[in-house]
Scaffold this active site. Structure first.
Site, PDB file in Angstrom:
ATOM      1  N   ARG A  15       6.447  20.040 -22.521  1.00 13.81           N
ATOM      2  CA  ARG A  15       6.959  18.725 -22.879  1.00 13.81           C
ATOM      3  C   ARG A  15       7.694  18.765 -24.226  1.00 13.81           C
ATOM      4  O   ARG A  15       7.557  19.709 -24.992  1.00 13.81           O
ATOM      5  CB  ARG A  15       5.807  17.714 -22.961  1.00 13.81           C
ATOM      6  CG  ARG A  15       5.129  17.436 -21.630  1.00 13.81           C
ATOM      7  CD  ARG A  15       3.838  16.661 -21.801  1.00 13.81           C
ATOM      8  NE  ARG A  15       2.786  17.485 -22.374  1.00 13.81           N
ATOM      9  CZ  ARG A  15       1.550  17.056 -22.645  1.00 13.81           C
ATOM     10  NH1 ARG A  15       1.230  15.789 -22.398  1.00 13.81           N
ATOM     11  NH2 ARG A  15       0.643  17.879 -23.146  1.00 13.81           N
ATOM     12  N   HIS A  95      -6.545  15.113 -31.409  1.00 10.52           N
ATOM     13  CA  HIS A  95      -7.866  15.454 -30.866  1.00 10.52           C
ATOM     14  C   HIS A  95      -8.704  16.233 -31.887  1.00 10.52           C
ATOM     15  O   HIS A  95      -9.246  17.301 -31.601  1.00 10.52           O
ATOM     16  CB  HIS A  95      -7.726  16.249 -29.570  1.00 10.52           C
ATOM     17  CG  HIS A  95      -6.972  15.526 -28.488  1.00 10.52           C
ATOM     18  ND1 HIS A  95      -7.483  14.413 -27.844  1.00 10.52           N
ATOM     19  CD2 HIS A  95      -5.736  15.733 -27.957  1.00 10.52           C
ATOM     20  CE1 HIS A  95      -6.600  13.972 -26.954  1.00 10.52           C
ATOM     21  NE2 HIS A  95      -5.532  14.748 -27.008  1.00 10.52           N
ATOM     22  N   GLU A 117      -3.719   9.412 -29.728  1.00  7.29           N
ATOM     23  CA  GLU A 117      -4.864   9.022 -28.901  1.00  7.29           C
ATOM     24  C   GLU A 117      -5.772   7.973 -29.535  1.00  7.29           C
ATOM     25  O   GLU A 117      -6.650   7.418 -28.866  1.00  7.29           O
ATOM     26  CB  GLU A 117      -5.697  10.250 -28.503  1.00  7.29           C
ATOM     27  CG  GLU A 117      -6.497  10.893 -29.616  1.00  7.29           C
ATOM     28  CD  GLU A 117      -5.725  11.916 -30.411  1.00  7.29           C
ATOM     29  OE1 GLU A 117      -6.362  12.621 -31.217  1.00  7.29           O
ATOM     30  OE2 GLU A 117      -4.494  12.025 -30.229  1.00  7.29           O
ATOM     31  N   ASP A 268      -9.865  18.150 -24.159  1.00  9.10           N
ATOM     32  CA  ASP A 268      -9.240  18.019 -25.484  1.00  9.10           C
ATOM     33  C   ASP A 268     -10.219  17.494 -26.525  1.00  9.10           C
ATOM     34  O   ASP A 268     -10.076  17.765 -27.715  1.00  9.10           O
ATOM     35  CB  ASP A 268      -8.040  17.072 -25.420  1.00  9.10           C
ATOM     36  CG  ASP A 268      -6.745  17.802 -25.097  1.00  9.10           C
ATOM     37  OD1 ASP A 268      -6.642  18.985 -25.436  1.00  9.10           O
ATOM     38  OD2 ASP A 268      -5.853  17.195 -24.492  1.00  9.10           O
TER      39      ASP A 268
END
Length: 367
Positions: A15, A95, A117, A268
């Site tokens: 990505r 993470h 996140e 993760d």
């Protein structure tokens, strides 16, 4: 503002943190975007597309990292720590609860690190949600694939055939990842049990998921009972910022079917199976107690076109606001960013991360 988009170097990571369309949007706002050559190639975006969007394309990772704001997809690896410096703002999936070494280095170098996140808006995790959805859907596809006897799986087709019962799929956690895993498993014809703690969440799941998905209150006993007959188990438990709870212990594995498959979406954050350890797309599975474990830490990288477009769609408004206003004003204008701040001026400002790592916590200065 100078915004850097480095090439991702994690094994199997395909990505990129921003599409050419996203770059065009940032450049139109008067910002300079530096893209490392090849960063978007695996997602279908050539260097030339970035140039046409107004980016400066460089072959140097140093130049991309030298920017005021660096936007990535995955957490920096040790070989990238040399780029850390005071004044750098890093925006990416971090993470930290599962990565004490990275947390220590970010604190030591006084990097301002904002984790996708833990950005929270109205009780939602908008930057985690699309990747959770992709990982949830993908978890069933991978689980079904490795159920094949060719890989040591039990050899049970998820949907069965007329006259043969379907496979039993157990999903631990009813968040975005768990819900989409259950939906895909049911769509393939499997018998699905989803374990969840929240009563209101279970009511919502009951009303929105197919009829063959049953919900069950999550207790250690219920988990153990479901594991005994499961062919595929999806671990989709999330405590924002914190290490994932270990819902499946090693003794539980010994009572499972040989050839059953576990897919740990929570890897993760340290994983929700006691026997889990990180794997890669190149070497995705291992066997413990006769049970296959799929613990790839960057699952959505298997589908980079979808993942990159989805990530840019949700992250770009935050990037643009930080670039336009600066960090402090952006925190005021977009309060969700406050929860995303993990490290600032050598301080750990996310309570869940601090508790998971047993490190001192300091109140978020922007809260």
């Amino acid at each position: 503002m100078n915004i850097g988009i480095p090439l991702e170097i994690k094994t199997g990571e395909t990505r990129v943190s921003c599409t050419p369309a996203g770059v065009r949007h940032l450049v139109a706002g008067g910002h300079r975007v530096v893209v490392q050559s090849g960063a978007g190639a695996s997602s279908g975006f050539s260097d030339d597309k970035y140039r046409r969007a107004g980016a400066m394309v460089t072959g140097s990772a140093d130049k991309a990292w030298r920017c005021d704001l660096v936007v990535k997809v995955k957490e920096p690896l040790e070989e990238e720590y040399r780029h850390f410096r005071k004044g750098l703002v890093l925006f990416t999936y971090l993470h930290l609860a599962g990565n004490p070494g990275l947390a220590s280095k970010l604190l030591e170098t006084e990097v301002t690190a904002i984790a996708y996140e833990t950005v929270e808006e109205n009780g939602r995790l908008p930057l985690l949600s699309p990747m959770s959805e992709i990982a949830g859907k993908m978890s069933v596809l991978m689980g079904a694939y490795f159920q094949s006897s060719r890989f040591g799986g039990g050899g049970k087709l998820l949907g069965g055939v007329p006259g043969v019962l379907p496979a039993s799929v157990v999903v631990l956690g009813g968040g975005s990842a768990g819900m989409h895993a259950a939906k895909v498993a049911a769509g393939l014809g499997a018998s699905v049990t989803l374990l969840e703690l929240g009563q209101e969440r279970m009511r919502m799941l009951e009303s929105s998921l197919p009829a063959q998905v049953r919900t069950l209150y999550s207790t250690a006993q219920h988990v153990e009972e479901q594991l005994a007959t499961a062919d595929l188990v999806i671990g989709a438990v999330l405590v924002p910022g914190a290490a994932a709870p270990k819902l499946v212990t090693r003794p539980m594995l010994r009572h499972m079917k040989k050839g059953a498959v576990l897919v740990d979406i929570a890897i993760d954050q340290g994983g929700c199976f006691e026997s889990s350890r990180p794997t890669t797309h190149e070497d995705p599975v291992f066997v413990e107690e006769g049970v296959l474990h799929y613990c790839v830490t960057n699952m959505p990288a298997a589908y980079p076109e979808t993942s990159t477009e989805a990530l840019t769609g949700v992250s770009l408004p935050y990037v643009r606001r930080m670039a336009d206003l600066g960090l402090e004003s952006a925190m005021v204008m977009m309060p969700g960013l406050v929860g995303g701040l993990n490290t600032w001026q050598g301080r750990l400002t996310n309570r869940a991360v601090a508790e998971s790592l047993s490190l001192p916590f300091e109140e978020n200065p922007f809260a």
